[in-house]
Design a protein around this motif. Structure first.
Motif, PDB file in Angstrom:
ATOM      1  N   GLY A 138       0.811  -1.212   0.000  1.00 41.09           N
ATOM      2  CA  GLY A 138       0.000   0.000   0.000  1.00 41.09           C
ATOM      3  C   GLY A 138       0.840   1.256   0.000  1.00 41.09           C
ATOM      4  O   GLY A 138       2.027   1.228   0.350  1.00 41.09           O
ATOM      5  N   TRP A 139       0.203   2.316  -0.427  1.00 36.27           N
ATOM      6  CA  TRP A 139       0.777   3.659  -0.327  1.00 36.27           C
ATOM      7  C   TRP A 139      -0.114   4.477   0.603  1.00 36.27           C
ATOM      8  O   TRP A 139      -1.339   4.504   0.438  1.00 36.27           O
ATOM      9  CB  TRP A 139       0.861   4.331  -1.693  1.00 36.27           C
ATOM     10  N   PHE A 140       0.527   5.111   1.555  1.00 35.45           N
ATOM     11  CA  PHE A 140      -0.135   6.012   2.481  1.00 35.45           C
ATOM     12  C   PHE A 140       0.529   7.377   2.348  1.00 35.45           C
ATOM     13  O   PHE A 140       1.638   7.488   1.822  1.00 35.45           O
ATOM     14  CB  PHE A 140       0.006   5.508   3.917  1.00 35.45           C
ATOM     15  N   ARG A 141      -0.156   8.391   2.856  1.00 33.21           N
ATOM     16  CA  ARG A 141       0.457   9.710   2.857  1.00 33.21           C
ATOM     17  C   ARG A 141       0.085  10.457   4.119  1.00 33.21           C
ATOM     18  O   ARG A 141      -0.950  10.195   4.735  1.00 33.21           O
ATOM     19  CB  ARG A 141       0.055  10.518   1.621  1.00 33.21           C
ATOM     20  N   GLN A 142       0.951  11.390   4.478  1.00 31.50           N
ATOM     21  CA  GLN A 142       0.701  12.217   5.653  1.00 31.50           C
ATOM     22  C   GLN A 142       1.095  13.645   5.341  1.00 31.50           C
ATOM     23  O   GLN A 142       2.271  13.932   5.058  1.00 31.50           O
ATOM     24  CB  GLN A 142       1.466  11.710   6.870  1.00 31.50           C
ATOM     25  N   ALA A 143       0.109  14.513   5.371  1.00 30.25           N
ATOM     26  CA  ALA A 143       0.344  15.935   5.167  1.00 30.25           C
ATOM     27  C   ALA A 143       0.611  16.603   6.517  1.00 30.25           C
ATOM     28  O   ALA A 143       0.203  16.070   7.561  1.00 30.25           O
ATOM     29  CB  ALA A 143      -0.864  16.568   4.491  1.00 30.25           C
ATOM     30  N   PRO A 144       1.270  17.747   6.522  1.00 26.83           N
ATOM     31  CA  PRO A 144       1.555  18.435   7.794  1.00 26.83           C
ATOM     32  C   PRO A 144       0.288  18.682   8.591  1.00 26.83           C
ATOM     33  O   PRO A 144      -0.706  19.197   8.064  1.00 26.83           O
ATOM     34  CB  PRO A 144       2.198  19.740   7.335  1.00 26.83           C
ATOM     35  N   GLY A 145       0.315  18.285   9.847  1.00 27.75           N
ATOM     36  CA  GLY A 145      -0.823  18.514  10.733  1.00 27.75           C
ATOM     37  C   GLY A 145      -1.989  17.579  10.540  1.00 27.75           C
ATOM     38  O   GLY A 145      -3.035  17.759  11.165  1.00 27.75           O
ATOM     39  N   GLU A 181      -3.333  19.708  -2.923  1.00 29.70           N
ATOM     40  CA  GLU A 181      -3.744  18.925  -1.754  1.00 29.70           C
ATOM     41  C   GLU A 181      -3.143  17.518  -1.739  1.00 29.70           C
ATOM     42  O   GLU A 181      -3.302  16.787  -0.762  1.00 29.70           O
ATOM     43  CB  GLU A 181      -5.277  18.838  -1.665  1.00 29.70           C
ATOM     44  N   ASP A 182      -2.426  17.134  -2.787  1.00 29.08           N
ATOM     45  CA  ASP A 182      -1.698  15.871  -2.782  1.00 29.08           C
ATOM     46  C   ASP A 182      -0.338  16.010  -2.103  1.00 29.08           C
ATOM     47  O   ASP A 182       0.367  15.008  -1.928  1.00 29.08           O
ATOM     48  CB  ASP A 182      -1.487  15.365  -4.216  1.00 29.08           C
ATOM     49  N   THR A 183       0.026  17.211  -1.741  1.00 26.80           N
ATOM     50  CA  THR A 183       1.297  17.443  -1.060  1.00 26.80           C
ATOM     51  C   THR A 183       1.334  16.694   0.267  1.00 26.80           C
ATOM     52  O   THR A 183       0.436  16.852   1.106  1.00 26.80           O
ATOM     53  CB  THR A 183       1.502  18.951  -0.812  1.00 26.80           C
ATOM     54  N   ALA A 184       2.356  15.867   0.439  1.00 25.51           N
ATOM     55  CA  ALA A 184       2.468  15.039   1.638  1.00 25.51           C
ATOM     56  C   ALA A 184       3.758  14.226   1.555  1.00 25.51           C
ATOM     57  O   ALA A 184       4.409  14.184   0.508  1.00 25.51           O
ATOM     58  CB  ALA A 184       1.270  14.092   1.763  1.00 25.51           C
ATOM     59  N   VAL A 185       4.074  13.583   2.660  1.00 24.04           N
ATOM     60  CA  VAL A 185       5.091  12.528   2.631  1.00 24.04           C
ATOM     61  C   VAL A 185       4.369  11.228   2.322  1.00 24.04           C
ATOM     62  O   VAL A 185       3.370  10.891   2.982  1.00 24.04           O
ATOM     63  CB  VAL A 185       5.845  12.431   3.963  1.00 24.04           C
ATOM     64  N   TYR A 186       4.848  10.519   1.324  1.00 24.43           N
ATOM     65  CA  TYR A 186       4.225   9.271   0.895  1.00 24.43           C
ATOM     66  C   TYR A 186       5.034   8.086   1.420  1.00 24.43           C
ATOM     67  O   TYR A 186       6.257   8.032   1.239  1.00 24.43           O
ATOM     68  CB  TYR A 186       4.136   9.237  -0.630  1.00 24.43           C
ATOM     69  N   TYR A 187       4.325   7.156   2.043  1.00 22.36           N
ATOM     70  CA  TYR A 187       4.944   6.002   2.665  1.00 22.36           C
ATOM     71  C   TYR A 187       4.477   4.719   1.994  1.00 22.36           C
ATOM     72  O   TYR A 187       3.281   4.555   1.683  1.00 22.36           O
ATOM     73  CB  TYR A 187       4.583   5.929   4.150  1.00 22.36           C
TER      74      TYR A 187
END
Length: 119
Positions: A35-42, A88-94
């Protein structure tokens, strides 16, 4: 123990495309759901896309129709093709690898790759 290494992130403009890669080692890649997950600031980490060991994909509503997840079991790699990127796709992707083994969940994460989409 599975090691996951993501690559392909970067700074792009809205409407551009990126392809993320996640190379796996140390396990039987083909047996894992990836899977791919993402986390945006906050914000909390959220699922973006997943693909079963059999190749069936699943997507978050926010990316459905724009992102495509795929896997190459011969290369132990999972990909995320991201088209029509939005700010809004800006994030760190894991990258994530998951399976149940002997009744116990096995869950592994990469260190993440940054994606920044400018407007």
């Amino acid at each position: 123990q599975v090691q996951l290494v993501e690559s392909g992130g970067g700074l792009v403009q809205a409407g551009d495309s990126l392809r993320l890669s996640c190379a796996a080692s140390g396990g039987t890649f083909s047996s894992y759901m990836m899977g791919w997950f993402r986390q945006a600031p906050g914000k909390q980490r959220e699922m973006v896309a997943s693909i079963t060991s059999g190749g069936a994909p699943n997507y978050a509503d926010s990316v459905s129709g724009r992102f495509t997840i795929s896997r190459d079991n011969a290369k132990n790699t999972v990909y995320l093709q991201m088209n029509s990127l939005k700010p809004e796709d800006t994030a760190v992707y894991y990258c994530n690898a998951f399976r149940i083994r002997f009744g116990l969940p096995r869950d592994y994460w990469g260190q993440g790759t940054q994606v920044i989409v400018s407007s």
